[in-house]
Design a protein around this motif. Structure first.
Motif, PDB file in Angstrom:
ATOM      1  N   GLY A  28      46.973  28.800  32.696  1.00  0.00           N
ATOM      2  CA  GLY A  28      47.698  28.297  33.474  1.00  0.00           C
ATOM      3  C   GLY A  28      49.005  26.695  32.649  1.00  0.00           C
ATOM      4  N   GLN A  58      52.146  36.002  31.123  1.00  0.00           N
ATOM      5  CA  GLN A  58      51.751  35.637  32.709  1.00  0.00           C
ATOM      6  C   GLN A  58      50.432  37.618  33.063  1.00  0.00           C
ATOM      7  OE1 GLN A  58      52.756  33.428  34.519  1.00  0.00           O
ATOM      8  NE2 GLN A  58      54.203  32.641  33.802  1.00  0.00           N
ATOM      9  N   ARG A  59      49.562  36.872  34.097  1.00  0.00           N
ATOM     10  CA  ARG A  59      48.101  37.550  34.281  1.00  0.00           C
ATOM     11  C   ARG A  59      47.931  37.473  35.305  1.00  0.00           C
ATOM     12  NH1 ARG A  59      45.793  39.594  29.772  1.00  0.00           N
ATOM     13  NH2 ARG A  59      47.216  38.333  28.670  1.00  0.00           N
ATOM     14  N   PRO A  60      46.687  37.905  36.436  1.00  0.00           N
ATOM     15  CA  PRO A  60      46.687  37.686  37.116  1.00  0.00           C
ATOM     16  C   PRO A  60      45.011  37.248  36.519  1.00  0.00           C
ATOM     17  CG  PRO A  60      46.500  40.045  37.524  1.00  0.00           C
ATOM     18  CD  PRO A  60      47.856  39.431  36.613  1.00  0.00           C
ATOM     19  N   THR A  62      41.292  36.459  37.874  1.00  0.00           N
ATOM     20  CA  THR A  62      40.528  36.763  38.724  1.00  0.00           C
ATOM     21  C   THR A  62      39.887  35.592  39.900  1.00  0.00           C
ATOM     22  OG1 THR A  62      39.976  39.367  37.920  1.00  0.00           O
ATOM     23  CG2 THR A  62      37.722  38.100  39.631  1.00  0.00           C
ATOM     24  N   ASN A  64      40.933  32.760  39.868  1.00  0.00           N
ATOM     25  CA  ASN A  64      42.148  31.878  41.461  1.00  0.00           C
ATOM     26  C   ASN A  64      42.499  33.068  42.028  1.00  0.00           C
ATOM     27  OD1 ASN A  64      41.398  29.249  39.334  1.00  0.00           O
ATOM     28  ND2 ASN A  64      42.711  29.601  38.480  1.00  0.00           N
ATOM     29  N   GLY A  65      42.054  33.283  42.358  1.00  0.00           N
ATOM     30  CA  GLY A  65      41.902  34.786  43.834  1.00  0.00           C
ATOM     31  C   GLY A  65      42.930  35.598  42.880  1.00  0.00           C
ATOM     32  N   GLY A  66      43.111  36.077  41.911  1.00  0.00           N
ATOM     33  CA  GLY A  66      44.204  36.475  41.237  1.00  0.00           C
ATOM     34  C   GLY A  66      45.447  36.157  41.492  1.00  0.00           C
ATOM     35  N   TYR A  67      45.822  34.605  41.334  1.00  0.00           N
ATOM     36  CA  TYR A  67      47.009  34.072  41.359  1.00  0.00           C
ATOM     37  C   TYR A  67      47.528  34.716  39.899  1.00  0.00           C
ATOM     38  CZ  TYR A  67      50.650  30.932  41.805  1.00  0.00           C
ATOM     39  OH  TYR A  67      51.828  30.377  41.783  1.00  0.00           O
ATOM     40  N   VAL A  68      49.147  34.728  39.772  1.00  0.00           N
ATOM     41  CA  VAL A  68      49.151  35.316  38.356  1.00  0.00           C
ATOM     42  C   VAL A  68      49.864  34.070  37.694  1.00  0.00           C
ATOM     43  CG1 VAL A  68      51.604  36.314  36.541  1.00  0.00           C
ATOM     44  CG2 VAL A  68      50.357  37.243  39.194  1.00  0.00           C
ATOM     45  N   MET A  69      49.196  34.038  36.458  1.00  0.00           N
ATOM     46  CA  MET A  69      49.606  32.277  35.970  1.00  0.00           C
ATOM     47  C   MET A  69      49.419  32.793  34.527  1.00  0.00           C
ATOM     48  SD  MET A  69      46.476  29.982  36.233  1.00  0.00           S
ATOM     49  CE  MET A  69      46.584  30.167  38.381  1.00  0.00           C
ATOM     50  N   ASP A  74      41.673  36.891  31.487  1.00  0.00           N
ATOM     51  CA  ASP A  74      40.850  37.456  32.964  1.00  0.00           C
ATOM     52  C   ASP A  74      40.195  36.172  32.666  1.00  0.00           C
ATOM     53  OD1 ASP A  74      40.825  37.004  35.832  1.00  0.00           O
ATOM     54  OD2 ASP A  74      40.361  39.541  35.883  1.00  0.00           O
TER      55      ASP A  74
END
Length: 225
Positions: A28, A58-60, A62, A64-69, A74
């Motif tokens: 992040g 940047q990638r989702p 898991t 973090n609820g799939g939030y892209v950061m 992952d």
């Protein structure tokens, strides 16, 4: 397959750098996160060094609820008793760091004058990549982190880096990556014969001034080839 170079912040401690430190940030964050650390180091104790702070893709994520950061891979589980990291993401990021090493080679800095460094997720990528890198590196600096894909290391470890100096540091109050979990990775590497230097500090998931001083001492010892 050609790997595109990651965007990165670069800071040189002197003209015509002869050494390099490629330093990966945590989940992040971005390459600016550890930029201030360079100012805390005594340049007179180091050779002219290029610090390279790449920005992770940047990638989702898991957990973090799939939030892209910005993330090096992952994280699929909060459970430290099982594999948390996505292997494909680890391998992708390792290839991107290998491309940055190759760029330093093209700029005249050989592998044995390059340190791979990182914090948290970035430290995991530093460990994974360096221990498998085919040419001898100057060292590995891994802060508040752990060894990912440890079960594949024996088969994939590079003979060239079997004696690479490793500095691992962790906060005893870390609630993001527990100290004991990180220490298990350190113990695993030490049991495998790697020359590990381990440090624990009274802090959480961060860096402290005492740790920076120890990092400076360690860098002064390995950036000498």
């Amino acid at each position: 397959m050609t790997v595109s170079l990651l965007p990165a912040l670069e800071i040189a401690t002197g003209p015509e750098p002869t050494h390099a430190v490629i330093w990966m940030h945590g989940l992040g964050a971005d390459g600016h996160d550890f930029e201030p650390v360079v100012d805390e180091l005594d340049p007179d104790r180091l050779p002219p060094t290029r610090f390279v702070f790449p920005h992770a893709p940047q990638r989702p994520v898991t957990i973090n609820g799939g939030y892209v950061m910005r993330a090096w891979y992952d994280i699929v589980s909060m459970d430290f008793s099982e594999r948390r990291e996505d292997p494909a993401g680890v391998l992708e990021s390792a290839a991107q760091i290998e491309a940055l090493i190759a760029r330093e080679n093209a700029r005249g800095i050989p592998d044995n004058r390059i340190v791979l460094a990182g914090f948290s997720q970035g430290g995991a990528i530093a460990l994974h990549t360096a221990l498998r890198h085919p040419q001898r590196l100057a060292g590995i600096l891994a802060m508040s982190t752990y060894l990912p894909l440890a079960d594949t290391l024996a088969a994939e470890a590079s003979p060239a880096n079997r004696d690479v100096p490793i500095f691992m540091a962790h906060g005893r109050g870390d609630t993001v990556i527990p100290h004991d979990f990180g220490k298990r990775s350190g113990d695993f590497l030490a049991a495998g014969g790697y020359p590990l230097e381990w440090r624990s500090y009274p802090m959480e998931h961060s860096l402290c001034l005492e740790e920076i001083r120890d990092i400076e001492d360690w860098l002064a010892g390995v950036l000498v080839a």
